[in-house]
Design an enzyme around this catalytic site. Sequence first.
Site, PDB file in Angstrom:
ATOM      1  N   GLU A 318       0.739  -0.267  10.890  1.00  0.00           N
ATOM      2  CA  GLU A 318       0.093   0.617  11.858  1.00  0.00           C
ATOM      3  C   GLU A 318      -0.159   2.020  11.303  1.00  0.00           C
ATOM      4  OE1 GLU A 318       1.469  -1.126  16.094  1.00  0.00           O
ATOM      5  OE2 GLU A 318       3.117  -0.202  14.982  1.00  0.00           O
TER       6      GLU A 318
HETATM    7  C1  ACM Z   1       5.304  -3.685  13.976  1.00  0.00           C
HETATM    8  O1  ACM Z   1       5.633  -4.310  15.010  1.00  0.00           O
HETATM    9  N1  ACM Z   1       4.653  -2.542  14.077  1.00  0.00           N
HETATM   10  C2  ACM Z   1       5.625  -4.186  12.652  1.00  0.00           C
END
Ligand code: ACM
Length: 503
Positions: A318
């Site tokens: 992310e």
């Molecule tokens: C994640 O759940 N951002 C790896």
Amino acid sequence: MPLLSLLLACTTPKSEDLPAPLLVPAPVWMEDGEGSYTLDGDTIIHADADSRAVADLLAEALRPATGLPLEVALDSAAEGGLRLELDPSLDLPAEGYTLDVFEDSVVIAARDTAGLFYGTQTFRQLLPPEAWSGTAVEGTAWSVPVVSIEDSPRFAWRGAMIDVARHFFGVEEMERQIDLLAMHKLNRLHLHLTDDQGWRIEILSWPLLAEVGGSTQVGGGEGGYYTQGDYVALVDYAAERHITVVPEIDFPGHAHAALASYGELNESGTPVDLYTGEGVISTPLWLEGPATAGFVADVLGEVAALTPGEWIHVGGDEAVGVAPEDYAAFLVEMQAVVSAEGKTLAGWDEIGVVPLAPPFLAQHWFDEANARDAVTRGGQLVASPAEHAYLDMEHDTAADYGQIWAGRVNVQDAYDWDPVPAGLDEADVVGLEGAMWAEFIDSRERLDFMLWPRLAAHAEVGWSASEAREWEDFRTRLGSHGARLDVLDVGYYQSRQVDWVHP
Ligand code: ACM
């Protein structure tokens, strides 16, 4: 048979037959016999210098409930009692063991100490569930059925991730969970040590990370962090139980707590305010900042030096707002730093798009295309697909809390899947990991409730051969296993999918 033995055999009352054991995870091969073996005040655990540590752990585990002395003796050739045999020439896979219970003795054999340790974990499950008690239990016969077991794991990586960044869990609670992981033959503890809401490991060269970045958590509570001594103690405690700690320092996204600790990591020159919200903000590192590369190398260097295990997890998930080419260049640099420390890089599945050099591990959570890219580049997968392995998901509509963005994950969802994605080979996958994100998990009660019994299902997915796994059979064994978790005072979710047996 000499006459005296024959006479004794005819006159000695036969030991009691016990029901066939219900084990979690299921062993590869088991044949039960007639009769039983009973621990008593004279039982000795025979070991040698190399198996001594496993023998001591077994004795320490059994003494509180049984009240028996269970002396450990360094005389591996002796007859009778419990015998641990470590023999590197045995024809067994790594971490495998044999366990043979006779009416007059028990023999656990393995070619490595991990295998011996797993043999002792199985032996503990052969005993009545009360044997897991931490306090004296009166009036129970410490008997195990005569049985022969040969066992070894399917996957080398059988893990659990715990997010200690969103809410902090201290050494004592983590040691309790490590004991539970070991009971289930899980062998990796991935610590998600840093995120927007908290920095949880002391870094001597950048002390404000822990002092400031570790000073709070989701909801604004006081947070906390592991001193380097705490971390080493956890790593050692886990290692004694054959669990490797995999530290995660999550970069380049999820870095808000670092930016709140040091002005020079921000383009403005001023630290950002601490963040204590529940939502994912994933503040990225200022990649072109003059201090950033040195900062990353210092942090990874200190963490690697404290970590005997092979892997450093660098997150990589992310990275919102980071240009793809900057992301790729940063990850390649991270791999160079991790390799220079003699470690192997692991990251979430987003790293699959980066031209990394094998060996590396990509942890599949969200995008299977990324995971497949990683394999194409020579990486291996740790399987944590959210719809089966995310332990922050709600169990079912009867559970009081949990996330639902990946759907609900009941025990059967945690059990009925295969870590090897269609079209990939077993060799592409090192194993699996249940992932416990802690935005809403702020107490032991909630941690237990989300981890258990789903991690028991993951343990069997990781250990037992896929063709031997069957939900109805697991469901029955798990129901009985609940009695062990009850004795251990684990606040597991009593899913209606299972008929729980309480002691
Ligand atoms: C994640 O759940 N951002 C790896």
